[in-house]
Enzyme design. Structure first.
Site, PDB file in Angstrom:
ATOM      1  N   SER A  15       0.836  -1.212   0.000  1.00 25.24           N
ATOM      2  CA  SER A  15       0.000   0.000   0.000  1.00 25.24           C
ATOM      3  C   SER A  15       0.873   1.264   0.000  1.00 25.24           C
ATOM      4  O   SER A  15       0.501   2.273  -0.605  1.00 25.24           O
ATOM      5  CB  SER A  15      -0.986  -0.001   1.169  1.00 25.24           C
ATOM      6  OG  SER A  15      -0.333   0.197   2.392  1.00 25.24           O
ATOM      7  N   ASN A  16       2.033   1.206   0.635  1.00 25.41           N
ATOM      8  CA  ASN A  16       2.936   2.372   0.583  1.00 25.41           C
ATOM      9  C   ASN A  16       3.509   2.551  -0.822  1.00 25.41           C
ATOM     10  O   ASN A  16       3.641   3.674  -1.313  1.00 25.41           O
ATOM     11  CB  ASN A  16       4.073   2.218   1.605  1.00 25.41           C
ATOM     12  CG  ASN A  16       3.628   2.600   2.993  1.00 25.41           C
ATOM     13  OD1 ASN A  16       3.529   3.786   3.311  1.00 25.41           O
ATOM     14  ND2 ASN A  16       3.309   1.617   3.814  1.00 25.41           N
ATOM     15  N   MET A  92      10.658  -7.036   4.414  1.00 28.11           N
ATOM     16  CA  MET A  92      10.760  -7.713   5.708  1.00 28.11           C
ATOM     17  C   MET A  92      12.096  -8.411   5.919  1.00 28.11           C
ATOM     18  O   MET A  92      12.147  -9.517   6.430  1.00 28.11           O
ATOM     19  CB  MET A  92       9.599  -8.707   5.865  1.00 28.11           C
ATOM     20  CG  MET A  92       8.228  -8.087   5.684  1.00 28.11           C
ATOM     21  SD  MET A  92       7.943  -6.663   6.742  1.00 28.11           S
ATOM     22  CE  MET A  92       7.607  -7.499   8.276  1.00 28.11           C
ATOM     23  N   ARG A  93      13.178  -7.750   5.508  1.00 27.92           N
ATOM     24  CA  ARG A  93      14.503  -8.347   5.690  1.00 27.92           C
ATOM     25  C   ARG A  93      15.486  -7.292   6.146  1.00 27.92           C
ATOM     26  O   ARG A  93      15.392  -6.147   5.716  1.00 27.92           O
ATOM     27  CB  ARG A  93      15.072  -8.859   4.363  1.00 27.92           C
ATOM     28  CG  ARG A  93      14.226  -9.812   3.747  1.00 27.92           C
ATOM     29  CD  ARG A  93      14.829 -10.626   2.661  1.00 27.92           C
ATOM     30  NE  ARG A  93      13.989 -11.798   2.645  1.00 27.92           N
ATOM     31  CZ  ARG A  93      14.284 -12.931   3.240  1.00 27.92           C
ATOM     32  NH1 ARG A  93      15.443 -13.111   3.774  1.00 27.92           N
ATOM     33  NH2 ARG A  93      13.418 -13.905   3.264  1.00 27.92           N
ATOM     34  N   VAL A  95      19.029  -5.604   5.874  1.00 29.20           N
ATOM     35  CA  VAL A  95      19.984  -5.497   4.763  1.00 29.20           C
ATOM     36  C   VAL A  95      21.406  -5.518   5.331  1.00 29.20           C
ATOM     37  O   VAL A  95      21.636  -5.094   6.462  1.00 29.20           O
ATOM     38  CB  VAL A  95      19.735  -4.225   3.915  1.00 29.20           C
ATOM     39  CG1 VAL A  95      18.458  -4.361   3.116  1.00 29.20           C
ATOM     40  CG2 VAL A  95      19.704  -2.974   4.770  1.00 29.20           C
ATOM     41  N   ASN A 109      13.742   3.979   5.033  1.00 27.12           N
ATOM     42  CA  ASN A 109      12.743   2.998   5.471  1.00 27.12           C
ATOM     43  C   ASN A 109      11.617   3.733   6.197  1.00 27.12           C
ATOM     44  O   ASN A 109      11.836   4.818   6.747  1.00 27.12           O
ATOM     45  CB  ASN A 109      13.398   1.994   6.430  1.00 27.12           C
ATOM     46  CG  ASN A 109      12.433   0.916   6.891  1.00 27.12           C
ATOM     47  OD1 ASN A 109      11.645   0.386   6.095  1.00 27.12           O
ATOM     48  ND2 ASN A 109      12.472   0.579   8.167  1.00 27.12           N
ATOM     49  N   HIS A 111       8.746   3.111   9.256  1.00 23.67           N
ATOM     50  CA  HIS A 111       8.452   2.192  10.357  1.00 23.67           C
ATOM     51  C   HIS A 111       7.231   2.718  11.117  1.00 23.67           C
ATOM     52  O   HIS A 111       7.174   3.906  11.461  1.00 23.67           O
ATOM     53  CB  HIS A 111       9.665   2.096  11.286  1.00 23.67           C
ATOM     54  CG  HIS A 111       9.450   1.098  12.374  1.00 23.67           C
ATOM     55  ND1 HIS A 111       9.549  -0.263  12.151  1.00 23.67           N
ATOM     56  CD2 HIS A 111       9.091   1.252  13.675  1.00 23.67           C
ATOM     57  CE1 HIS A 111       9.271  -0.899  13.280  1.00 23.67           C
ATOM     58  NE2 HIS A 111       8.990  -0.017  14.223  1.00 23.67           N
TER      59      HIS A 111
HETATM   60  C1  GRF Z   1       4.031  -0.555   6.794  1.00 22.87           C
HETATM   61  O1  GRF Z   1       3.295  -0.425   7.982  1.00 22.87           O
HETATM   62  C2  GRF Z   1       5.453  -0.098   7.004  1.00 22.87           C
HETATM   63  O2  GRF Z   1       5.578   0.894   7.970  1.00 22.87           O
HETATM   64  C3  GRF Z   1       6.127  -1.354   7.480  1.00 22.87           C
HETATM   65  O3  GRF Z   1       5.537  -2.378   6.740  1.00 22.87           O
HETATM   66  C4  GRF Z   1       4.202  -2.014   6.383  1.00 22.87           C
HETATM   67  C5  GRF Z   1       4.065  -2.218   4.903  1.00 22.87           C
HETATM   68  O4  GRF Z   1       2.746  -2.077   4.472  1.00 22.87           O
HETATM   69  N1  GRF Z   1       7.557  -1.239   7.334  1.00 22.87           N
HETATM   70  P1  GRF Z   1       2.413  -2.031   2.919  1.00 22.87           P
HETATM   71  O5  GRF Z   1       2.955  -3.320   2.287  1.00 22.87           O
HETATM   72  O6  GRF Z   1       3.042  -0.816   2.339  1.00 22.87           O
HETATM   73  O7  GRF Z   1       0.923  -1.999   2.839  1.00 22.87           O
END
Ligand code: GRF
Length: 207
Positions: A15-16, A92-93, A95, A109, A111
């Site tokens: 979604s981001n 989700m890793r 680096v 990044n 968070h």
């Molecule tokens: C987000 O909440 C971001 O802050 C975290 O992982 C999530 C990713 O969400 N690092 P999406 O895949 O962008 O929906």
């Protein structure tokens, strides 16, 4: 060719990633997403890239002998595409230096907490369970720690007593989708200066 070239790394729903695509299109900015890097070949984010015509480098970490080995492949792809900025968006890793060394100060990044509180997985759930009244979102440069790099921007989100976890997640995501694009704009405009742990954002130039 756009003057500022971005690679997004993501593992999940994206979604981001989508919010950044939409932001670039709406504002007609001289920025482009040249590559999506994804470690989960079935992830929804890949569909989003295909719809937006963005090239994808998808890989299965288990097929490589080490983390360094797949990161070397990624670095080659980034160099081919002359990437200016790496945007981790739900990647989700951790680096390693293979990526951090050549791209330190050029990799960010997002968070979903006010770092240094609640680093790592499920930050929204951690904050909710802990019972804090204020949490938020952090955008930071990436180093080789877990959510430890220099902070570029933070925005707080209040947790109301009546909030469910789901409401809080929605509130956090809304903020993420807005502030990540803002930070990318600042960096593309050359307004972000990094000195040790301190990050300075210069004011916007008035034409
Ligand atoms: C987000 O909440 C971001 O802050 C975290 O992982 C999530 C990713 O969400 N690092 P999406 O895949 O962008 O929906």
């Amino acid at each position: 060719m756009s003057s500022f070239r971005i690679a997004v790394f993501a593992s999940g729903s994206g979604s981001n990633f989508q919010a950044i695509i939409d932001h670039i299109q709406e504002k007609k900015l001289d920025l482009s997403i040249e590559l999506l890097v994804c470690d989960k070949p079935g992830a929804k984010v890949i569909e989003r890239a295909e719809i937006a015509n963005i090239p994808v480098f998808a890989f299965r970490p288990k097929e490589y002998v080490s983390r360094e080995a797949y990161e070397q492949e990624i670095v080659k792809e980034l160099q081919k595409k002359q990437i200016d900025l790496i945007v981790l968006a739900g990647y989700m890793r951790l680096v390693t230096d293979t990526l951090v060394k050549p791209y330190y100060g050029k990799m960010i990044n997002i968070h979903p907490s006010l770092l240094p509180s609640f680093p790592g997985l499920d930050a929204i759930g951690q904050a909710y369970e802990y019972g804090v009244k204020v949490t938020g979102v952090t955008v930071h440069f990436v180093d080789n720690g877990m959510d430890t790099g220099p902070i570029i921007n933070q925005e707080s989100v209040i947790i109301e007593e009546s909030d469910t976890l789901e409401q809080l997640e929605n509130n956090i995501h809304k903020v993420e989708h807005r502030i990540y694009s803002e930070v990318i704009d600042w960096i593309a405009e050359g307004r972000v200066q990094l000195q040790d742990r301190k990050v300075n954002v210069l004011p916007q130039k008035v034409n």
